[in-house]
Write a protein that holds these residues in place. Structure first.
Motif, PDB file in Angstrom:
ATOM      1  N   UNK A 240       0.859  -1.191   0.000  1.00  0.00           N
ATOM      2  CA  UNK A 240       0.000   0.000   0.000  1.00  0.00           C
ATOM      3  C   UNK A 240       0.896   1.242   0.000  1.00  0.00           C
ATOM      4  N   UNK A 241       1.351   1.621  -1.170  1.00  0.00           N
ATOM      5  CA  UNK A 241       2.270   2.750  -1.276  1.00  0.00           C
ATOM      6  C   UNK A 241       1.576   4.092  -1.094  1.00  0.00           C
ATOM      7  N   UNK A 242       0.246   4.113  -1.293  1.00  0.00           N
ATOM      8  CA  UNK A 242      -0.510   5.356  -1.168  1.00  0.00           C
ATOM      9  C   UNK A 242      -0.795   5.672   0.301  1.00  0.00           C
ATOM     10  N   UNK A 243      -1.005   4.620   1.101  1.00  0.00           N
ATOM     11  CA  UNK A 243      -1.309   4.818   2.518  1.00  0.00           C
ATOM     12  C   UNK A 243      -2.778   5.036   2.802  1.00  0.00           C
ATOM     13  N   UNK A 244      -3.650   4.779   1.814  1.00  0.00           N
ATOM     14  CA  UNK A 244      -5.080   4.993   2.014  1.00  0.00           C
ATOM     15  C   UNK A 244      -5.807   3.717   2.406  1.00  0.00           C
ATOM     16  N   UNK A 245      -7.080   3.873   2.714  1.00  0.00           N
ATOM     17  CA  UNK A 245      -7.973   2.769   3.051  1.00  0.00           C
ATOM     18  C   UNK A 245      -9.252   2.904   2.248  1.00  0.00           C
ATOM     19  N   UNK A 246      -9.913   1.770   1.945  1.00  0.00           N
ATOM     20  CA  UNK A 246      -9.521   0.394   2.251  1.00  0.00           C
ATOM     21  C   UNK A 246      -8.411  -0.104   1.314  1.00  0.00           C
ATOM     22  N   UNK A 247      -7.759  -1.170   1.757  1.00  0.00           N
ATOM     23  CA  UNK A 247      -6.703  -1.796   0.979  1.00  0.00           C
ATOM     24  C   UNK A 247      -6.836  -3.304   1.175  1.00  0.00           C
ATOM     25  N   UNK A 248      -6.883  -4.029   0.061  1.00  0.00           N
ATOM     26  CA  UNK A 248      -7.120  -5.475   0.126  1.00  0.00           C
ATOM     27  C   UNK A 248      -6.004  -6.226  -0.589  1.00  0.00           C
ATOM     28  N   UNK A 249      -5.569  -7.321   0.030  1.00  0.00           N
ATOM     29  CA  UNK A 249      -4.508  -8.163  -0.527  1.00  0.00           C
ATOM     30  C   UNK A 249      -5.038  -9.586  -0.640  1.00  0.00           C
ATOM     31  N   UNK A 250      -4.845 -10.207  -1.808  1.00  0.00           N
ATOM     32  CA  UNK A 250      -5.212 -11.611  -1.993  1.00  0.00           C
ATOM     33  C   UNK A 250      -3.937 -12.449  -1.986  1.00  0.00           C
ATOM     34  N   UNK A 251      -3.908 -13.447  -1.111  1.00  0.00           N
ATOM     35  CA  UNK A 251      -2.733 -14.292  -0.887  1.00  0.00           C
ATOM     36  C   UNK A 251      -3.098 -15.726  -1.240  1.00  0.00           C
ATOM     37  N   UNK A 252      -2.222 -16.402  -1.981  1.00  0.00           N
ATOM     38  CA  UNK A 252      -2.529 -17.797  -2.343  1.00  0.00           C
ATOM     39  C   UNK A 252      -2.123 -18.746  -1.218  1.00  0.00           C
ATOM     40  N   UNK A 253      -2.408 -20.026  -1.410  1.00  0.00           N
ATOM     41  CA  UNK A 253      -2.167 -21.013  -0.357  1.00  0.00           C
ATOM     42  C   UNK A 253      -0.683 -21.229  -0.084  1.00  0.00           C
ATOM     43  N   UNK A 254       0.184 -20.793  -0.996  1.00  0.00           N
ATOM     44  CA  UNK A 254       1.634 -20.917  -0.802  1.00  0.00           C
ATOM     45  C   UNK A 254       2.237 -19.683  -0.128  1.00  0.00           C
ATOM     46  N   UNK A 255       1.367 -18.751   0.252  1.00  0.00           N
ATOM     47  CA  UNK A 255       1.848 -17.570   0.951  1.00  0.00           C
ATOM     48  C   UNK A 255       2.406 -16.485   0.056  1.00  0.00           C
ATOM     49  N   UNK A 256       1.959 -16.436  -1.209  1.00  0.00           N
ATOM     50  CA  UNK A 256       2.413 -15.400  -2.125  1.00  0.00           C
ATOM     51  C   UNK A 256       1.312 -14.371  -2.339  1.00  0.00           C
ATOM     52  N   UNK A 257       1.679 -13.106  -2.310  1.00  0.00           N
ATOM     53  CA  UNK A 257       0.720 -12.042  -2.600  1.00  0.00           C
ATOM     54  C   UNK A 257       0.478 -12.041  -4.105  1.00  0.00           C
ATOM     55  N   UNK A 258      -0.780 -12.275  -4.492  1.00  0.00           N
ATOM     56  CA  UNK A 258      -1.118 -12.424  -5.915  1.00  0.00           C
ATOM     57  C   UNK A 258      -1.851 -11.218  -6.486  1.00  0.00           C
TER      58      UNK A 258
END
Length: 222
Positions: A182-200
């Motif tokens: 989150x380079x902007x620093x705003x909200x909301x911010x959502x991250x989807x992570x796969x089962x191997x622990x990688x941010x996708x």
């Protein structure tokens, strides 16, 4: 003429060699009995001490290897791969129980940063809850990290109930969001992570069920 009175002579000892030997034998037997009792008492105390110690302490020391501790300065993410330090994080929940990331490891995750004072965050809450209901059977976990105080979060959840986990990150959650992209620093911010622990996938701003579902199917085809 002065009369003289002779003092009686001291009586000769009546002890015979055989009686002296008998006395020495009795003394020796008394010492042996005393030593035997002392050894028995010492052995009994050691046995009680050994049995009174918790068996689990000894077993744990012998069987369990020391757990590896991740330094506090260790990075949470390298490239798009979450590290062991990320999974060791823990947050409080509005109910008081801890929310440990380790329990989520191995599952695809929708991680949403939000706050009660953020109108777009409040608006997308029902959308996140719908995604949770539709995709939890497929293994997806939804976590809402509140960049907010405990009291306003509890008051909000009393009005808007959701079925997914909520963690109390406080305003320190802003730093975690920046670490995850989150380079902007705003909200909301959502991250989807796969089962191997990688941010996708990262979503800056409000999202909805359709967008989340589309990304989830790309990450984990059904």
């Amino acid at each position: 003429m002065t009369a003289r009175r002779h003092l009686p002579a001291a009586p000769a000892s009546s002890a015979t060699p055989s009686s002296a030997a008998s006395q020495r034998g009795q003394a020796r037997r008394a010492l042996l009995v005393t030593a035997g009792l002392g050894a028995a008492l010492a052995g009994g105390w050691l046995a009680w001490r050994r049995n009174s110690l918790p068996a689990t302490d000894t077993a744990a020391a012998e069987q369990e290897p020391p757990s590896a501790e991740v330094p506090a300065s260790a990075p949470l993410i390298e490239g798009d791969q979450l590290t062991a330090a990320f999974w060791q994080q823990q947050f409080d929940t509005p109910q008081g129980a801890p929310l440990a990331w380790r329990a989520l490891q191995g599952h695809p995750i929708v991680l949403n940063f939000w706050a009660t004072w953020c109108p777009p965050c409040v608006k997308e809450m029902p959308e996140l809850d719908r995604f949770h209901r539709e995709f939890s059977a497929k293994g997806w976990k939804v976590v809402g990290l509140a960049v907010d105080g405990p009291t306003p979060v509890r008051e909000f959840l009393a009005k808007v109930q959701v079925g997914f986990d909520i963690g109390l990150a406080g305003f320190g959650g802003t730093e975690l969001a920046q670490t995850l992209g989150n380079t902007v620093g705003g909200l909301p911010f959502t991250v989807l992570i796969d089962a191997q622990g990688r941010v996708r996938h990262r979503i800056m701003g409000a999202t909805d069920l359709a967008r989340l579902s589309e990304q989830a199917r790309r990450i984990q085809p059904v």
